[in-house]
Design a protein around this motif. Sequence first.
Motif, mmCIF file in Angstrom:
data_model
loop_
_atom_site.group_PDB
_atom_site.id
_atom_site.type_symbol
_atom_site.label_atom_id
_atom_site.label_comp_id
_atom_site.label_asym_id
_atom_site.label_seq_id
_atom_site.Cartn_x
_atom_site.Cartn_y
_atom_site.Cartn_z
ATOM 1 N N GLY A 99 47.822 37.734 34.590
ATOM 2 C CA GLY A 99 46.735 37.757 35.724
ATOM 3 C C GLY A 99 46.551 39.009 36.299
ATOM 4 N N VAL A 100 45.186 39.104 36.718
ATOM 5 C CA VAL A 100 44.960 40.423 37.245
ATOM 6 C C VAL A 100 44.612 40.182 38.959
ATOM 7 C CG1 VAL A 100 43.168 42.622 37.561
ATOM 8 C CG2 VAL A 100 43.959 41.351 35.274
ATOM 9 N N ASP A 101 45.388 40.901 39.435
ATOM 10 C CA ASP A 101 45.585 40.611 41.087
ATOM 11 C C ASP A 101 44.137 41.428 41.715
ATOM 12 O OD1 ASP A 101 46.128 40.018 43.857
ATOM 13 O OD2 ASP A 101 47.665 41.448 43.950
ATOM 14 N N SER A 102 43.577 40.990 42.718
ATOM 15 C CA SER A 102 42.589 41.299 43.471
ATOM 16 C C SER A 102 41.438 41.763 42.630
ATOM 17 C CB SER A 102 42.904 42.844 44.105
ATOM 18 O OG SER A 102 44.113 42.283 44.834
ATOM 19 N N ALA A 103 41.057 41.006 41.565
ATOM 20 C CA ALA A 103 39.677 41.204 40.996
ATOM 21 C C ALA A 103 38.776 40.438 41.814
ATOM 22 C CB ALA A 103 39.961 40.595 39.497
ATOM 23 N N THR A 104 37.375 41.198 41.576
ATOM 24 C CA THR A 104 36.168 40.630 42.220
ATOM 25 C C THR A 104 35.398 39.879 41.425
ATOM 26 O OG1 THR A 104 36.210 42.540 43.939
ATOM 27 C CG2 THR A 104 34.186 41.304 43.895
ATOM 28 N N ILE A 105 35.106 38.412 41.946
ATOM 29 C CA ILE A 105 34.161 37.662 41.252
ATOM 30 C C ILE A 105 33.046 37.687 42.050
ATOM 31 C CG2 ILE A 105 33.746 35.505 40.183
ATOM 32 C CD1 ILE A 105 36.346 36.934 39.135
ATOM 33 N N SER A 106 31.773 38.020 41.296
ATOM 34 C CA SER A 106 30.510 38.042 41.964
ATOM 35 C C SER A 106 29.446 37.554 41.300
ATOM 36 C CB SER A 106 30.039 39.621 42.547
ATOM 37 O OG SER A 106 29.766 40.315 41.176
ATOM 38 N N LEU A 107 28.482 36.941 41.993
ATOM 39 C CA LEU A 107 27.143 36.490 41.354
ATOM 40 C C LEU A 107 26.012 37.386 41.537
ATOM 41 C CD1 LEU A 107 27.509 32.771 42.874
ATOM 42 C CD2 LEU A 107 28.628 33.808 40.821
ATOM 43 N N THR A 108 25.416 37.794 40.387
ATOM 44 C CA THR A 108 24.266 38.785 40.354
ATOM 45 C C THR A 108 23.010 38.165 41.162
ATOM 46 O OG1 THR A 108 25.160 39.705 38.331
ATOM 47 C CG2 THR A 108 22.546 40.087 39.091
ATOM 48 N N GLY A 109 22.755 38.897 42.229
ATOM 49 C CA GLY A 109 21.599 38.346 42.814
ATOM 50 C C GLY A 109 21.801 37.504 44.199
ATOM 51 N N PRO A 120 24.916 36.987 47.400
ATOM 52 C CA PRO A 120 25.851 37.688 48.243
ATOM 53 C C PRO A 120 27.111 36.786 48.426
ATOM 54 C CG PRO A 120 24.526 36.138 49.789
ATOM 55 C CD PRO A 120 23.809 35.937 48.324
ATOM 56 N N TYR A 121 27.614 36.100 47.195
ATOM 57 C CA TYR A 121 28.913 35.652 47.388
ATOM 58 C C TYR A 121 29.705 36.173 46.465
ATOM 59 C CZ TYR A 121 25.362 32.263 48.559
ATOM 60 O OH TYR A 121 24.233 31.320 49.055
ATOM 61 N N THR A 122 31.247 36.415 46.699
ATOM 62 C CA THR A 122 32.160 37.009 46.232
ATOM 63 C C THR A 122 33.402 36.268 46.375
ATOM 64 O OG1 THR A 122 32.709 38.625 47.810
ATOM 65 C CG2 THR A 122 30.991 39.357 46.135
ATOM 66 N N SER A 123 34.531 36.442 45.586
ATOM 67 C CA SER A 123 35.715 36.000 45.895
ATOM 68 C C SER A 123 36.857 37.069 45.085
ATOM 69 C CB SER A 123 35.753 34.663 45.015
ATOM 70 O OG SER A 123 37.021 34.079 44.978
#
Length: 199
Positions: free
Chosen positions: A101-111, A113-116
């Motif tokens: 597992g990769v810690d602190s990866a950012t998951i985002s949606l193009t277009g 403003p939501y991230t995780s």
Amino acid sequence: VVTIKKGILSAGVKLNNNRVAAQLKFGNGSVQQISATELLYVSLAPGRHTYTITSVDHNAPFFPVSGEVQVSANDTASIMAVANAAFRLSGVVRDAEINKGVDSATISLTGFPYTSQSDSTGAYSILIPANTELRVKALAKGYNAKDTSLTATSNRSIDFLLKKRSPGEAIITKVGGFPAEIESQSSLGNNRYSISGTL
């Protein structure tokens, strides 16, 4: 004797024309639970109060609703939030070579403003718009980004395998003096690199 007069706030949430349970958090940090069956009534000091309403039911997720309400002494103000339906996208971001597992990866949606952020095991969870074509991207420091397209019609699970950048490559953080978020980088030799990302 000093008497402080308060006002009343009533609050409820509707999702797809049905009342749902939710959490109401005020700007001062106080938290109230909104029932799916009846309105919440809370006594508040007069003035403007900021709030955020979030989903508490994993079977009825919705995007947070934020706003401000004016409460007057001896009066009732109300919030009836109409929430936008969402689905939950979850999964694990892993190193493609060692499957860790990769810690602190950012998951985002193009277009959008939501991230995780992924946790120490690489697990992530993010709300996504229902019935909308999306581009979802996973990005972590030292790795090339990975993205995929989807249209969510229910909760989904997607895992990402990220490939580490070569250890000998320069770490590029600025392009032309501007901060850059590098999504992909590969060496062309002689200290030249092919990069993609955003300034």
